[in-house]
Design a protein around this motif. Sequence first.
Motif, PDB file in Angstrom:
ATOM      1  N   GLY A  51      33.796  35.606  31.136  1.00 32.19           N
ATOM      2  CA  GLY A  51      34.269  36.931  30.752  1.00 32.19           C
ATOM      3  C   GLY A  51      34.805  37.733  31.925  1.00 32.19           C
ATOM      4  O   GLY A  51      35.649  38.616  31.746  1.00 32.19           O
ATOM      5  N   LEU A  52      34.322  37.422  33.130  1.00 34.38           N
ATOM      6  CA  LEU A  52      34.826  38.077  34.330  1.00 34.38           C
ATOM      7  C   LEU A  52      36.017  37.317  34.927  1.00 34.38           C
ATOM      8  O   LEU A  52      36.501  37.681  36.002  1.00 34.38           O
ATOM      9  N   GLY A  53      36.465  36.270  34.247  1.00 31.53           N
ATOM     10  CA  GLY A  53      37.617  35.507  34.726  1.00 31.53           C
ATOM     11  C   GLY A  53      37.316  34.645  35.937  1.00 31.53           C
ATOM     12  O   GLY A  53      38.221  34.262  36.681  1.00 31.53           O
ATOM     13  N   GLY A  71      35.969  37.681  40.618  1.00 29.33           N
ATOM     14  CA  GLY A  71      36.598  37.691  39.303  1.00 29.33           C
ATOM     15  C   GLY A  71      37.226  39.048  39.050  1.00 29.33           C
ATOM     16  O   GLY A  71      37.553  39.779  39.982  1.00 29.33           O
ATOM     17  N   ARG A  72      37.356  39.374  37.770  1.00 36.09           N
ATOM     18  CA  ARG A  72      37.955  40.645  37.358  1.00 36.09           C
ATOM     19  C   ARG A  72      37.134  41.247  36.238  1.00 36.09           C
ATOM     20  O   ARG A  72      36.695  40.553  35.325  1.00 36.09           O
ATOM     21  N   PHE A  73      36.960  42.593  36.329  1.00 37.39           N
ATOM     22  CA  PHE A  73      36.336  43.297  35.220  1.00 37.39           C
ATOM     23  C   PHE A  73      37.310  43.325  34.055  1.00 37.39           C
ATOM     24  O   PHE A  73      38.498  43.004  34.197  1.00 37.39           O
ATOM     25  N   HIS A  74      36.812  43.734  32.901  1.00 34.27           N
ATOM     26  CA  HIS A  74      37.619  43.761  31.677  1.00 34.27           C
ATOM     27  C   HIS A  74      38.869  44.634  31.834  1.00 34.27           C
ATOM     28  O   HIS A  74      39.891  44.371  31.226  1.00 34.27           O
ATOM     29  N   HIS A  78      39.051  44.281  40.477  1.00 34.05           N
ATOM     30  CA  HIS A  78      38.291  43.217  41.144  1.00 34.05           C
ATOM     31  C   HIS A  78      36.797  43.327  40.829  1.00 34.05           C
ATOM     32  O   HIS A  78      36.230  44.413  40.848  1.00 34.05           O
ATOM     33  N   ALA A  79      36.176  42.190  40.569  1.00 30.86           N
ATOM     34  CA  ALA A  79      34.728  42.103  40.345  1.00 30.86           C
ATOM     35  C   ALA A  79      34.136  41.125  41.355  1.00 30.86           C
ATOM     36  O   ALA A  79      34.689  40.042  41.586  1.00 30.86           O
ATOM     37  N   HIS A  80      33.034  41.518  41.941  1.00 28.29           N
ATOM     38  CA  HIS A  80      32.290  40.681  42.880  1.00 28.29           C
ATOM     39  C   HIS A  80      30.941  40.395  42.219  1.00 28.29           C
ATOM     40  O   HIS A  80      30.100  41.290  42.125  1.00 28.29           O
ATOM     41  N   LEU A  81      30.756  39.181  41.736  1.00 24.21           N
ATOM     42  CA  LEU A  81      29.511  38.797  41.070  1.00 24.21           C
ATOM     43  C   LEU A  81      28.578  38.148  42.076  1.00 24.21           C
ATOM     44  O   LEU A  81      28.970  37.211  42.787  1.00 24.21           O
ATOM     45  N   ILE A  82      27.353  38.653  42.133  1.00 23.37           N
ATOM     46  CA  ILE A  82      26.302  37.996  42.902  1.00 23.37           C
ATOM     47  C   ILE A  82      25.307  37.457  41.880  1.00 23.37           C
ATOM     48  O   ILE A  82      24.639  38.227  41.192  1.00 23.37           O
ATOM     49  N   ALA A 122      30.717  49.162  44.774  1.00 24.30           N
ATOM     50  CA  ALA A 122      31.474  49.712  43.647  1.00 24.30           C
ATOM     51  C   ALA A 122      32.132  48.635  42.803  1.00 24.30           C
ATOM     52  O   ALA A 122      32.460  48.869  41.639  1.00 24.30           O
ATOM     53  N   ASP A 123      32.313  47.440  43.354  1.00 22.85           N
ATOM     54  CA  ASP A 123      32.917  46.354  42.569  1.00 22.85           C
ATOM     55  C   ASP A 123      31.938  45.193  42.348  1.00 22.85           C
ATOM     56  O   ASP A 123      32.317  44.131  41.893  1.00 22.85           O
TER      57      ASP A 123
END
Length: 185
Positions: A51-53, A71-74, A78-82, A122-123
């Motif tokens: 879902g976050l690509g 990845g990317r938020f909806h 930019h999304a940074h997943l830990i 923030a991301d």
Amino acid sequence: MTTVSIAAPEADDMRRLGEAISHIVRGGDVILLSGPLGAGKTTFAQGFGRGLGITEPIVSPTFTIARELGGRFHDGTHAHLIHVDAYRLGGTAYAPGQDIVGRLLDELESLGLDEELDQPGADTVILMEWGEQMIAALAPERLEIHIDRPADGGIADQPTSEGTRTVTLTPYGGDWADRIAALVG
């Protein structure tokens, strides 16, 4: 606090739920995944990552403790997943008088994760498996997701890999209750 329970009969249902929840997260969010071994935490995380690509494989970070993925938020930002797996944290070597939460926090600090968990960027989104012992101390605003496996109905009533999982979403603080209500509404 309002909890919501959702049935996930198949692995694909768990992935779809993870993907749906990824669409309501934003930077700074902390999500705790809990449940017994084999409940479907990593399967949920796979859907969440999709879902976050995120194109990299989402695997349990049990032996690496944490994986960082982009990845990317909806909304396209930019999304940074830990993705953290705290299963192996909190070993048996405690300092005199040290409680388990203190030990876990020390281990997170040595891994450089304490600040990310305390104040995610923030991301950044934190998706933590097996963090029940420490998450309340680190993240007063969070979404807790507990996955229950069905029992086999035998004498010992042991968990089985067959059957429908029950996923319970429990929001803590912030606007999590509103986001969950919109998700299931």
